[in-house]
Design a protein around this motif. Structure first.
Motif, short mmCIF file in Angstrom:
data_model
loop_
_atom_site.label_atom_id
_atom_site.label_comp_id
_atom_site.label_asym_id
_atom_site.label_seq_id
_atom_site.Cartn_x
_atom_site.Cartn_y
_atom_site.Cartn_z
N GLN A 15 35.88 48.70 35.92
CA GLN A 15 36.96 48.65 35.39
C GLN A 15 37.65 47.24 35.36
O GLN A 15 38.36 46.78 34.48
CB GLN A 15 37.99 49.64 35.78
N ALA A 16 37.74 46.74 36.79
CA ALA A 16 38.18 45.58 36.86
C ALA A 16 37.12 44.55 37.77
O ALA A 16 36.57 45.07 38.78
CB ALA A 16 39.33 45.60 37.90
N CYS A 17 36.79 43.26 37.16
CA CYS A 17 35.69 42.65 37.78
C CYS A 17 35.97 41.09 37.91
O CYS A 17 36.48 40.48 36.98
CB CYS A 17 34.31 42.63 36.71
N GLY A 18 35.91 40.74 39.40
CA GLY A 18 36.46 39.40 39.41
C GLY A 18 35.78 38.35 38.65
O GLY A 18 36.65 37.60 38.30
N LEU A 19 34.43 38.43 38.53
CA LEU A 19 33.69 37.54 37.56
C LEU A 19 34.15 37.54 36.26
O LEU A 19 34.53 36.49 35.45
CB LEU A 19 32.37 37.56 37.91
N ARG A 20 34.14 38.73 35.43
CA ARG A 20 34.26 38.81 34.12
C ARG A 20 36.10 38.62 33.95
O ARG A 20 36.10 37.90 32.87
CB ARG A 20 33.94 40.12 33.70
N ASP A 21 36.56 39.16 34.73
CA ASP A 21 38.36 38.97 34.49
C ASP A 21 38.67 37.88 35.01
O ASP A 21 40.04 37.50 34.70
CB ASP A 21 38.80 40.27 34.83
N GLY A 22 38.03 36.79 35.67
CA GLY A 22 38.71 35.54 36.15
C GLY A 22 39.56 35.79 37.08
O GLY A 22 40.50 35.05 37.06
N VAL A 23 39.27 36.73 38.01
CA VAL A 23 40.41 36.94 39.16
C VAL A 23 39.75 36.17 40.26
O VAL A 23 38.91 36.58 41.14
CB VAL A 23 40.41 38.45 39.29
N ALA A 24 40.54 35.01 40.71
CA ALA A 24 40.17 34.03 41.58
C ALA A 24 40.27 34.57 43.07
O ALA A 24 39.29 33.95 43.83
CB ALA A 24 41.17 32.72 41.50
N ARG A 25 40.90 35.37 43.39
CA ARG A 25 41.08 35.95 44.75
C ARG A 25 40.04 36.74 45.30
O ARG A 25 40.01 37.13 46.32
CB ARG A 25 42.28 36.54 45.03
N ILE A 26 39.10 37.31 44.25
CA ILE A 26 38.02 38.29 44.71
C ILE A 26 36.67 37.62 44.29
O ILE A 26 36.48 36.61 43.97
CB ILE A 26 38.43 39.63 44.26
N GLY A 27 35.85 38.65 44.52
CA GLY A 27 34.43 38.01 44.08
C GLY A 27 34.05 37.59 42.98
O GLY A 27 34.63 37.95 41.89
N GLN A 28 32.84 36.48 43.04
CA GLN A 28 32.88 35.87 41.66
C GLN A 28 31.04 35.92 41.60
O GLN A 28 30.52 34.91 41.49
CB GLN A 28 33.02 34.36 41.89
N VAL A 86 26.44 64.40 43.28
CA VAL A 86 26.30 62.97 42.46
C VAL A 86 27.64 62.23 43.11
O VAL A 86 28.88 62.79 43.05
CB VAL A 86 26.17 63.25 41.11
N ASN A 87 27.37 61.20 43.30
CA ASN A 87 28.56 60.22 43.85
C ASN A 87 28.90 59.27 42.49
O ASN A 87 28.06 58.55 42.11
CB ASN A 87 28.00 59.31 45.04
N VAL A 88 30.17 59.41 42.29
CA VAL A 88 30.55 58.66 41.12
C VAL A 88 31.83 57.54 41.75
O VAL A 88 32.63 58.33 42.36
CB VAL A 88 31.09 59.60 40.01
N MET A 89 31.60 56.38 41.41
CA MET A 89 32.55 55.42 41.91
C MET A 89 33.72 55.43 40.88
O MET A 89 33.78 55.19 39.71
CB MET A 89 32.03 54.10 41.82
N LYS A 90 35.11 55.88 41.36
CA LYS A 90 36.28 55.79 40.65
C LYS A 90 36.40 54.31 39.67
O LYS A 90 36.90 54.41 38.71
CB LYS A 90 37.43 56.02 41.34
N ALA A 91 35.95 53.30 40.44
CA ALA A 91 36.37 51.77 39.99
C ALA A 91 35.05 51.76 38.72
O ALA A 91 35.48 50.72 38.17
CB ALA A 91 35.78 50.91 41.03
N VAL A 92 34.33 52.38 38.35
CA VAL A 92 33.25 52.16 37.40
C VAL A 92 33.95 52.61 36.21
O VAL A 92 34.56 53.72 35.86
CB VAL A 92 31.89 53.01 37.58
#
Length: 431
Positions: A324-337, A102-108
């Motif tokens: 855990q960190a999402c560019g769209l939800r967290d408003g991080v302008a330098r990454i994906g939206q 089972v593959n689990v993403m640490k970022a999830v």
């Protein structure tokens, strides 16, 4: 068929590993079939509810009548149920052969719960990437027989994980070395500009890992290395096994097999993509990613700068908070939206216009043809081609003429371009 074996979790496997692909691309059918043929089949754990209509319905009926935190908790709960179902179904297909990982993403955000559920459901191994899996030994402490396999991209990461884990009295059972210049999906580099750095070269990583193992007193065969990214020919498999790798991992090639859990139109998008149809961009997870330039991705990239300029903190569109960190939800302008959960789920369903279709950069073993897992594994291990394809494609697959990968890529591009010209890029059949 095979002279070299990959030993994991006390089992002797063929040295071909199927990589985890979410959402739902590698679920029970694909992973179980690979294991049935004595390989390591991998279920991608993220948001598997999309394969279970009853679980989707359970969430749908909550919208409009439940608070956001209640919906989030319910989604996480049904995803654990879905993972349990998928692991058990894969084991049933495997029939005791191979190995189910089972593959689990640490970022999830729910990675710890997903690891525990996978172990409880009977997974033979946990594979973890998209972040350093430094806490994986603690998460699996109650399951000493479950193999632990980090995904890393360079020798620095290997050295760090080995040293940290050794202090905890545990070594990885294997390590996947994924080359970010070739793999699909989320990539193991900090920036797009770093994807082609020399430190990711398989030759360099293998050589440097030999030095690290010797310095730490670890026998070379104790923690086998599995190279991933760009593997699509039998000759490459043979080459890297001879160089000291214990196995090879493929993702996209398995995603387009008959047994892949994705919609047929998903497979056609990947199989028909030309080299110029594949692009790198920054995901909402903050990692470089590689996917097919379908209509949605093309439009998104043309508007990315404008969307980033308007970035602001907001509630999760899906009520899931999957990362855990999402560019769209967290408003991080330098990454994906964009909402990655929504876009990958649309791709799983074969929504060519709106989905996000992750894909590796290199040609596929059988071109645009959708073939069974058994034929793919046989070709990778022995070089034996199926009865079809024949003629020109068989010549390409055999790597004839001494032209190597570059000539093969050009030949594949010309062939796929002809198909696109006659049928239109990403044209798929009607259901």
């Amino acid at each position: 068929m095979n002279e070299q074996w990959l030993t994991l979790a006390g089992r002797r496997l063929v040295p071909v590993v199927q990589g985890g692909m979410g959402i739902g691309i590698s679920a029970h059918r694909l992973a179980g079939t690979v294991a049935k043929h004595n390989g390591m089949g991998t279920i991608a754990s993220i948001d598997l509810r999309h394969h279970h209509p009853d679980l989707l319905a359970r969430i749908d009926c909550m919208h409009g009548s439940h608070a956001a935190h209640e919906i989030k908790a319910a989604i996480e709960a049904v995803n654990l149920i879905a993972l349990d179902r998928e692991v058990r179904a894969a084991r049933s297909i495997a029939g005791g052969n191979g190995l189910i990982a089972v593959n689990v993403m640490k970022a999830v955000s729910a990675h710890a719960a997903l690891v525990r559920q996978a172990c409880e459901s009977g997974a033979d191994a946990i594979v973890m990437g998209a972040g350093l899996p430094l806490d994986l030994p603690e998460l699996t402490a109650g399951y000493p027989h479950v193999a632990l396999i980090p995904i890393l991209s360079d020798s620095r990461g290997v050295s760090l994980v080995l040293r940290k884990w050794m202090k905890k009295g545990r070594l990885p059972d294997a390590i996947v070395i994924e080359h970010p210049a070739h793999a699909g999906g989320h990539l193991g580099a900090s920036r797009i500009e770093d994807l082609g750095e020399a430190r990711f070269s398989f030759d360099r990583v293998l050589d440097e890992c030999r030095e690290i193992y010797a310095a730490l007193g670890i026998e070379w065969t104790r923690v086998p290395l599995i190279v991933a990214g760009g593997i699509h020919r039998h000759e490459q498999v043979r080459h890297w096994l001879d160089k000291g790798a214990a196995g090879v991992q493929l993702g996209t090639a398995f995603a387009v097999t008959e047994e892949s859990d994705a919609h047929p139109d998903f497979k056609e998008v990947l199989a028909r993509a030309r080299p110029e149809d594949i692009a790198e961009f920054t995901s909402v997870a903050g990692l470089p990613a590689r996917a097919v330039l379908t209509p949605w991705l093309t439009k998104y990239l043309s508007r990315e700068t404008a969307l980033q300029a308007k970035a602001k903190v907001r509630q999760c569109l899906e009520g899931f908070d999957c990362l855990q960190a999402c560019g769209l939800r967290d408003g991080v302008a330098r990454i994906g939206q964009f909402c990655i959960d929504l876009k990958l789920a649309q791709a799983l369903r074969g929504d060519v216009a709106r989905g996000l279709f992750f894909r590796g950069r290199d040609p596929l073993p059988f071109g645009e043809r959708i073939r069974p897992v058994a034929e793919l594994m046989r070709y990778l291990l022995t070089g034996e081609l199926p009865a079809e394809p024949a003629g020109e494609l068989a010549g390409e697959l055999a790597g004839g003429g001494g032209g190597g990968v570059a000539d093969e890529a050009r030949s594949a591009a010309m062939r796929l371009s002809k198909n696109a010209a006659s049928a239109g890029s990403f044209t798929v059949r009607s259901n």
